[in-house]
Design an enzyme around this catalytic site. Sequence first.
Site, PDB file in Angstrom:
ATOM      1  N   LEU A   1       0.088   0.715 -10.885  1.00 23.28           N
ATOM      2  CA  LEU A   1      -1.066   1.481 -11.351  1.00 23.28           C
ATOM      3  C   LEU A   1      -0.760   2.967 -11.187  1.00 23.28           C
ATOM      4  CD1 LEU A   1      -4.010  -0.604  -9.811  1.00 23.28           C
ATOM      5  CD2 LEU A   1      -3.003  -0.795 -12.092  1.00 23.28           C
TER       6      LEU A   1
ATOM      7  N   ASN B   1       4.412   3.217  -5.690  1.00 24.29           N
ATOM      8  CA  ASN B   1       4.988   4.336  -6.450  1.00 24.29           C
ATOM      9  C   ASN B   1       3.901   5.186  -7.084  1.00 24.29           C
ATOM     10  OD1 ASN B   1       6.715   1.847  -6.443  1.00 24.29           O
ATOM     11  ND2 ASN B   1       8.234   3.333  -7.105  1.00 24.29           N
TER      12      ASN B   1
ATOM     13  N   HIS C   1      13.622  -4.357  -4.738  1.00 22.70           N
ATOM     14  CA  HIS C   1      14.108  -4.250  -6.118  1.00 22.70           C
ATOM     15  C   HIS C   1      15.630  -4.331  -6.071  1.00 22.70           C
ATOM     16  CE1 HIS C   1      13.972  -2.907 -10.321  1.00 22.70           C
ATOM     17  NE2 HIS C   1      14.974  -2.094 -10.029  1.00 22.70           N
TER      18      HIS C   1
ATOM     19  N   ASP D   1       5.034  -7.660 -13.759  1.00 27.18           N
ATOM     20  CA  ASP D   1       5.759  -6.382 -13.735  1.00 27.18           C
ATOM     21  C   ASP D   1       5.043  -5.353 -14.617  1.00 27.18           C
ATOM     22  OD1 ASP D   1       7.613  -4.635 -12.821  1.00 27.18           O
ATOM     23  OD2 ASP D   1       9.270  -5.366 -14.031  1.00 27.18           O
TER      24      ASP D   1
END
Length: 407
Positions: A69, A100, A185, A311
């Site tokens: 978001l 993030n 990741h 994702d």
Amino acid sequence: MSRPAVVINARLLDPASRLDVKGGLLIVGGRIAELGPQVSVSLAPGGAEVIDARGLCLAPGLVDMRVQLGEPGAEHKERIDSGAAAAAAGGVTSMAVLPNTDPPIDDPAMVEFVARRARQVKLGKVYPYAAITKQLKGEELAEIGLLKAAGAVAFTDGERALANARVMRRALTYARDFDALVVHHTEDPHLVGEGVMNEGEFAARLGLVGVPKAAETIMLERDLRLVALSESRYHAASLTCAESLDVLLRGKELGLAITAAASINHLTLNEMDVGAYRTFCKVSPPLRPEADRTALVAALASGLIDVVMSDHNPQDVETKRLPFAEAEPGAIGIETMLTAALRLVHAGDIKLMTLLKATSSRPAEILGLPGGNLRPGSPADVIVVDLDVPWVLDREELKSKCKNSPF
């Protein structure tokens, strides 16, 4: 949901208990009070809402483990309210959001801010991840204990990989001491370099710099060795190729506390969908060849892949309507995750219960969240689905602020 409700004549599907029967479900005080063939209108309290779900399926609401978001810092791409509306439209009742943001979610105040905004929106449940490292720089560890106490469901640097193995080992060790989950990741940033799509013949024909699969498998191999050293819990955020599945299988056979997810993009699309430089199909990790897509689907069917996630990564025209090499990676997917995944069910590649497990009960178990099941006493986070209705995506009907869907 203060008003009682009863859903009748539904096909009840609960992946947590493998329940698949025709019956009804009674909701009282926002929780599941009773379910099964015996539930009918006569059991509903006075003034209850009655929903006739004849010909439809009732299942736990989806739990999406990877949602980006824009709030705070990039509200022009996605706010918590628009993201929650998109989630509701796609049957997602709980979503874990990446740290993030600007500023990143790396201190307890930011965790509390996201939780407070979600309570104000009152559209589904939003669970914040916290950053592993301060400012997502991959150098100094964030306060894992304080962040978990503030409500962080797990720890990740989002789209950034921790290249420094010493920092990653420390993160896993500290996370173990707080019984926290590390979500990573798996892409070596040095091997990724300037790559923008899967390395191979198709990238060469398009004149684009490729990302080798080894960037993923090398990072995953390293992580699992560090997990063995630290005896911690670990989740691979997004696996994309057959070689990584081999690594994952070896790790599980060794008894490591590891799980893994695949995105709906990599399960339903391949590198050829990039076509003539279609930036809406530029994602990170990149789309792989068809052989890797089918390997992922087979791994999902067997249970090797634990979770399917969207994702969801909104990008606006200023970051997507650019030459392919310059465009930002990312695709929205929270509204289309279920419908795209049902293509795999209709094609006979996976069973419906397997899909529901990977999108509801399993992610809830991994993150330690309520919901994801139809057990009496559980939160009434449920969805009603018509498995057979045809649906064509109309970008004007998408709830997300951005429209960068590969579909």
